[in-house]
Structure formats: C-alpha cells, structure tokens
Design an enzyme around this catalytic site. Structure first.
Site, short mmCIF file in Angstrom:
data_model
loop_
_atom_site.label_atom_id
_atom_site.label_comp_id
_atom_site.label_asym_id
_atom_site.label_seq_id
_atom_site.Cartn_x
_atom_site.Cartn_y
_atom_site.Cartn_z
N HIS A 229 19.80 -12.11 1.08
CA HIS A 229 18.61 -11.63 1.81
C HIS A 229 19.06 -10.85 3.04
O HIS A 229 19.80 -9.87 2.90
CB HIS A 229 17.72 -12.84 2.14
CG HIS A 229 16.35 -12.54 2.66
ND1 HIS A 229 15.77 -11.29 2.67
CD2 HIS A 229 15.40 -13.37 3.18
CE1 HIS A 229 14.55 -11.36 3.17
NE2 HIS A 229 14.30 -12.60 3.51
N HIS A 270 17.38 -5.18 -5.81
CA HIS A 270 16.26 -5.74 -5.06
C HIS A 270 15.37 -6.51 -6.03
O HIS A 270 15.24 -6.14 -7.20
CB HIS A 270 15.45 -4.61 -4.40
CG HIS A 270 14.57 -5.11 -3.30
ND1 HIS A 270 13.32 -5.61 -3.53
CD2 HIS A 270 14.79 -5.20 -1.97
CE1 HIS A 270 12.79 -5.98 -2.37
NE2 HIS A 270 13.65 -5.75 -1.42
N ASP A 328 19.60 -2.71 3.35
CA ASP A 328 20.80 -3.21 4.02
C ASP A 328 22.02 -2.33 3.83
O ASP A 328 23.06 -2.56 4.45
CB ASP A 328 21.12 -4.62 3.49
CG ASP A 328 20.02 -5.59 3.88
OD1 ASP A 328 19.37 -6.14 2.98
OD2 ASP A 328 19.79 -5.73 5.09
C1 SDX Z 1 16.66 -7.87 1.26
O1 SDX Z 1 12.58 -9.51 -0.96
C2 SDX Z 1 12.70 -8.59 -0.04
O2 SDX Z 1 11.80 -7.85 0.23
C3 SDX Z 1 14.02 -8.60 0.65
C4 SDX Z 1 14.24 -7.48 1.66
C5 SDX Z 1 13.30 -7.60 2.83
O3 SDX Z 1 13.05 -6.58 3.48
O4 SDX Z 1 12.90 -8.74 3.15
O5 SDX Z 1 14.06 -6.22 1.04
C6 SDX Z 1 15.64 -7.52 2.25
O6 SDX Z 1 16.95 -9.02 1.13
C7 SDX Z 1 17.26 -6.78 0.40
C8 SDX Z 1 18.28 -7.33 -0.61
C9 SDX Z 1 19.59 -7.53 0.12
N1 SDX Z 1 20.57 -8.25 -0.78
C10 SDX Z 1 21.64 -7.60 -1.22
O7 SDX Z 1 21.87 -6.39 -1.07
C11 SDX Z 1 22.61 -8.51 -1.97
C12 SDX Z 1 23.06 -7.80 -3.26
N2 SDX Z 1 21.88 -7.74 -4.13
C13 SDX Z 1 21.77 -8.77 -5.12
O8 SDX Z 1 22.21 -10.04 -4.70
C14 SDX Z 1 20.43 -8.73 -5.83
O9 SDX Z 1 20.14 -7.42 -6.11
C15 SDX Z 1 19.21 -9.37 -5.23
C16 SDX Z 1 19.46 -10.78 -4.81
C17 SDX Z 1 18.72 -8.57 -4.06
C18 SDX Z 1 18.17 -9.39 -6.31
O10 SDX Z 1 18.72 -10.18 -7.35
P1 SDX Z 1 17.98 -10.29 -8.73
O11 SDX Z 1 16.59 -10.73 -8.52
O12 SDX Z 1 18.83 -11.06 -9.69
O13 SDX Z 1 17.94 -8.77 -9.18
P2 SDX Z 1 17.51 -8.30 -10.58
O14 SDX Z 1 16.74 -9.35 -11.31
O15 SDX Z 1 16.88 -6.97 -10.41
O16 SDX Z 1 18.92 -8.12 -11.33
C19 SDX Z 1 18.91 -7.43 -12.55
C20 SDX Z 1 20.33 -7.51 -13.05
C21 SDX Z 1 20.86 -8.93 -13.08
O17 SDX Z 1 21.76 -8.95 -14.17
P3 SDX Z 1 21.22 -9.61 -15.58
O18 SDX Z 1 20.84 -11.04 -15.27
O19 SDX Z 1 20.05 -8.76 -16.01
O20 SDX Z 1 22.42 -9.51 -16.51
O21 SDX Z 1 21.20 -6.77 -12.17
C22 SDX Z 1 22.20 -7.64 -11.66
C23 SDX Z 1 21.69 -9.06 -11.82
O22 SDX Z 1 22.78 -9.93 -11.97
N3 SDX Z 1 22.36 -7.29 -10.24
C24 SDX Z 1 23.49 -6.83 -9.70
C25 SDX Z 1 23.19 -6.60 -8.35
N4 SDX Z 1 21.91 -6.92 -8.12
C26 SDX Z 1 21.40 -7.34 -9.31
N5 SDX Z 1 24.72 -6.61 -10.21
C27 SDX Z 1 25.65 -6.14 -9.36
N6 SDX Z 1 25.45 -5.88 -8.03
C28 SDX Z 1 24.22 -6.11 -7.51
N7 SDX Z 1 24.01 -5.86 -6.23
#
Ligand code: SDX
Length: 388
Positions: A229, A270, A328
């Site tokens: 987050h 996201h 971020d």
């Molecule tokens: C913020 O909610 C908000 O509004 C948050 C925020 C706010 O203003 O409050 O916008 C702020 O928290 C932004 C996010 C910051 N976090 C990061 O940048 C950390 C890196 N990002 C990931 O950890 C991830 O993208 C999340 C946690 C943000 C979201 O995770 P999800 O819900 O698992 O994402 P998804 O379902 O869209 O993922 C789809 C696929 C998954 O693979 P499969 O299960 O389909 O095989 O994409 C993969 C995920 O594993 N994936 C990534 C990835 N993010 C998702 N793979 C590699 N690198 C990444 N960054």
C-alpha cells in the site's frame, strides 16, 4: 446508482459502503474528487482547497478559502508535551512507527470534550488533524536527525511550512524553492484520497465503533505502512537502488514475472486501476520539473525508472495483466530529489491522505451508521467433541 453512474447488481452487492467523495473508474484510469478530475485539481487547485472540497463537497469561495487556510494555520502547533513522546523513541525508529504513536497520542488531548455527534466537534477534529500532520511528520524527521524540532511559521503556506519544519534549523532558516514547494503541495494533493483503499477502509471500520477520530487516523497510518500500500513509494526507491543500472532491469522484470518468486515490481499494478493511474501521469510531469530545478535531471535512478517503465509497458506479461505505473512509482524519485529520506516517503503519503481519511470518517459519522462487521467464509472443522 444515482443516474450518473450505473453499477452492475453484482458490484453493488459487494460494495462495502456508499460515498459521495471519490469516484474511480479503474478500466479508464479516471479519478474524480467530488466530481472534479484529479488532473484539473492538480493543475488549478492546491492541497488545502482540495482538503476543503473532500470534507465539504464543494470548492470554497475566496472568502471561505481564506477562512479555512487561516483556521488550519492556527492549529499547526502541537501540545508541547508531545515532545516527550519522541523522547521514548529510539533514534533509528521508523518514522511511520513514530507517526502511529504520536497521532494516536493526540487522542489523549482531545477526548473528554469531544462529542463526535456534534458537526462542529467533527470539523475541529478534522482541522486539527490536517493542520498537525505536517508538524508531527517533520518532528519524526528531526528526531531521527538529532536536530531540534522547528515550530511552524504561519507566514508560510501549508507546504512551505512543512519544508521549513523539515529542513530549517534555529541557526539556518530554510531556503524554500517555490518549484519544490509547489511540487510538495501537489504530492500532498495527489495522495489526498482514493476511495475505499485499505487504509481508508481501516479508518472507516475503526470509526464505525464510535472510536476517537485521532485514534482512527492512527489505525489508517498503520494500514498505509505496508509495502503493498503506501509503503510502496519507499519500496520503489529501494528497488531502483537495488537494480542499480539500466542493464540490470531485464533481470528484475524476469523475477517479477516468475510466479515462484515473491518479488513484484514496486510501483506497478493496482487493485482497481487496470489502466494508467491518472496520478502517476501528473507525478511524472512534476518529476521532470523538480529534477530539472534541482539540476538532477540526469539522476541515475530517474533514468532507471524511465527505462523500467518503458520496458514494463511493452512487456506482454504486464500488458496482459494490465499492470501500469501507480501513484507510488514516481513520487519517491521526486521526494528524494527534494532531499526527503526514503523512510519518510510513506509519512508524506499519510500526511496527504489525512484529508481523505478524515473526510470519509466525517461522511460516515454524519449519516446513520452501524458498526462494521466483515463476514467470513468459514473453511475450518465442523463441530467435533473434546476427546474423552
Ligand atoms: C497504493 O487501493 C488503493 O487505492 C491504493 C492506493 C491509494 O491511493 O490508496 O492507490 C495506493 O497502494 C498503490 C499500490 C502500491 N503498491 C505497489 O506498487 C506494490 C506493487 N504492486 C503489487 O503489490 C500489486 O499490484 C497490488 C498489491 C497493488 C495489487 O495486487 P493484486 O490485487 O494482486 O493485483 P492484481 O489482482 O491486479 O494482479 C494481477 C496479477 C496477479 O498475478 P496472477 O495471480 O493473475 O497470476 O498481476 C500480478 C499478480 O500477482 N501482479 C504483479 C504486480 N502486481 C500484480 N506482478 C508483478 N509485479 C507487480 N507489481
């Protein structure tokens, strides 16, 4: 649901709450605060005006804005005994740990006379929090540097005041570059609110029990800290520093795509956006401005970030999974160029997000509400007897 936006019944059934504050369309990369696009607010508004909008639902008139800014500036000091809380923290305590503590401690100053059913009490609590967060944030930084705390200077703007308390010393008043102050203000503005993200949902859930608003904001700070987050901005910088050079980007993109490797590209992806996070586009523009003003346009980390973004946006894995740079991705590079240490990045995020947290808290408390009670899918044992 209200004629302007229609939701499919399936979405409505899973929605955790109704709100009028922020609208996100993740597929289109749209972010509206009380109907105003984030891009327009970033260009034409400022953080305090946006905080007023989030809280009150309308942009302030010139007179309302002057009154609001003066109110906020007149609450920027914290009770002098807050200094004692910092004496209990190790010199190397993480600033987010300190913020959880000192913001929660504010509840001890404003509880006996606080009646959250009174709109005026809710408003003054919101004003106090928005006003005091930069002061407390700067105190965390000063504590870690072993430097004296700086009092707010209310002749300065909100963001100039923050930079003054961060970088000024009793012997050397800070020289605040207007470009840097403007960039700081836009960073606060871009982080102000984002619908029902993890930390805002935490604040609403804590508030739904009728808890003290200062304690609720402290719970939001705790939720924001995680690297998935708000902690992602700090994690992005650590990742770019670990990558170290443009020619090592491929190695890390490969790791991010490996399902057996827990590594994820920080600053990408996201829960809601499956398109560009509109805030990251604004952030990228500020990045070029600030680094140009600081003579750091050739910052190696910025070069790595730009190349990483280009590679990721062309990579079929990221394209297929709709993983775009989020808010971020660039914010940390800007804050590093300003001279803010990495472990303070999420504190800056928390400071900006306080406007959204408290607006959501106020929206909930202002309307009939019930205590939040998430249900679960039980997957444990069926009833069984204790062994004879
Ligand atoms: C913020 O909610 C908000 O509004 C948050 C925020 C706010 O203003 O409050 O916008 C702020 O928290 C932004 C996010 C910051 N976090 C990061 O940048 C950390 C890196 N990002 C990931 O950890 C991830 O993208 C999340 C946690 C943000 C979201 O995770 P999800 O819900 O698992 O994402 P998804 O379902 O869209 O993922 C789809 C696929 C998954 O693979 P499969 O299960 O389909 O095989 O994409 C993969 C995920 O594993 N994936 C990534 C990835 N993010 C998702 N793979 C590699 N690198 C990444 N960054």
């Amino acid at each position: 649901a209200n004629g302007m936006f229609t939701y499919d019944p399936g979405f409505v059934s899973t929605a955790s709450c109704e709100s009028k504050i922020t609208f996100i369309d993740g597929a289109k990369g749209v972010l509206l605060h009380r109907g105003y696009p984030i891009e327009q607010l970033a260009e034409k508004s400022d953080y305090l005006e946006t905080a007023y909008l989030l809280m009150n639902g309308e942009l302030p008139s010139a007179a309302e804005k002057d009154k609001y800014v003066n109110t906020i500036l007149n609450h920027t000091m914290v009770h002098e005994s807050i200094v004692n809380f910092f004496k209990g923290f190790r010199y190397d305590a993480h600033p987010m740990a300190m913020m959880c503590g000192v913001v929660g401690a504010l509840a001890s100053f404003y509880h006996d006379s606080l009646d959250i059913t009174d709109p005026e009490h809710r408003r003054i609590s919101a004003d106090r929090l928005i006003a005091k967060m930069p002061t407390l944030a700067a105190m965390c930084y000063k504590h870690s540097k072993g430097q004296p705390f700086m009092y707010p200077d209310n002749s300065l703007s909100y963001s100039e005041n923050f930079l003054h308390m961060m970088f000024g010393t009793p012997t050397q008043p800070s020289k605040i570059d207007p470009i840097v102050a403007k960039a700081m203000d836009i960073i606060f503005l871009l982080h102000a609110d984002h619908e029902q993200n993890a930390s805002t949902s935490t604040v609403r859930l804590a508030g739904s029990s009728g808890a003290n608003p200062f304690a609720c904001i402290s719970s939001g700070i705790a939720a924001l800290w995680g690297p998935a987050h708000g902690g992602a901005n700090e994690a992005v910088l650590n990742m770019l520093q670990e990558i170290g050079s443009v020619d090592r980007i491929g190695e890390y993109v490969k790791k991010a795509k490996d399902k057996n490797d827990p590594f994820r590209l920080m600053g990408f992806g996201h829960r809601v956006y499956k398109n560009f996070d509109p805030r990251s586009r604004v952030m990228q523009g500020i990045c070029d401005q600030v680094l140009g003003a600081m003579g750091a346009e050739n910052d190696p980390l910025l070069q790595i970030a730009k190349k990483l973004e280009q590679i990721a946006l062309e990579d079929e894995y990221f394209v297929e999974k709709k993983l775009y740079p989020n808010v971020d991705f660039y914010s940390g590079i800007i804050m590093k160029a300003i001279g803010i240490p990495t472990d303070m990045f999420t504190v800056i995020f928390a400071t900006g997000r306080t406007a959204g947290w408290i607006a959501h808290w106020n929206e909930m408390i202002s309307n009939p509400y019930k205590i939040g009670r998430p249900r679960q899918l039980y997957t444990g044992y069926e009833k069984r007897d204790y062994p004879a």
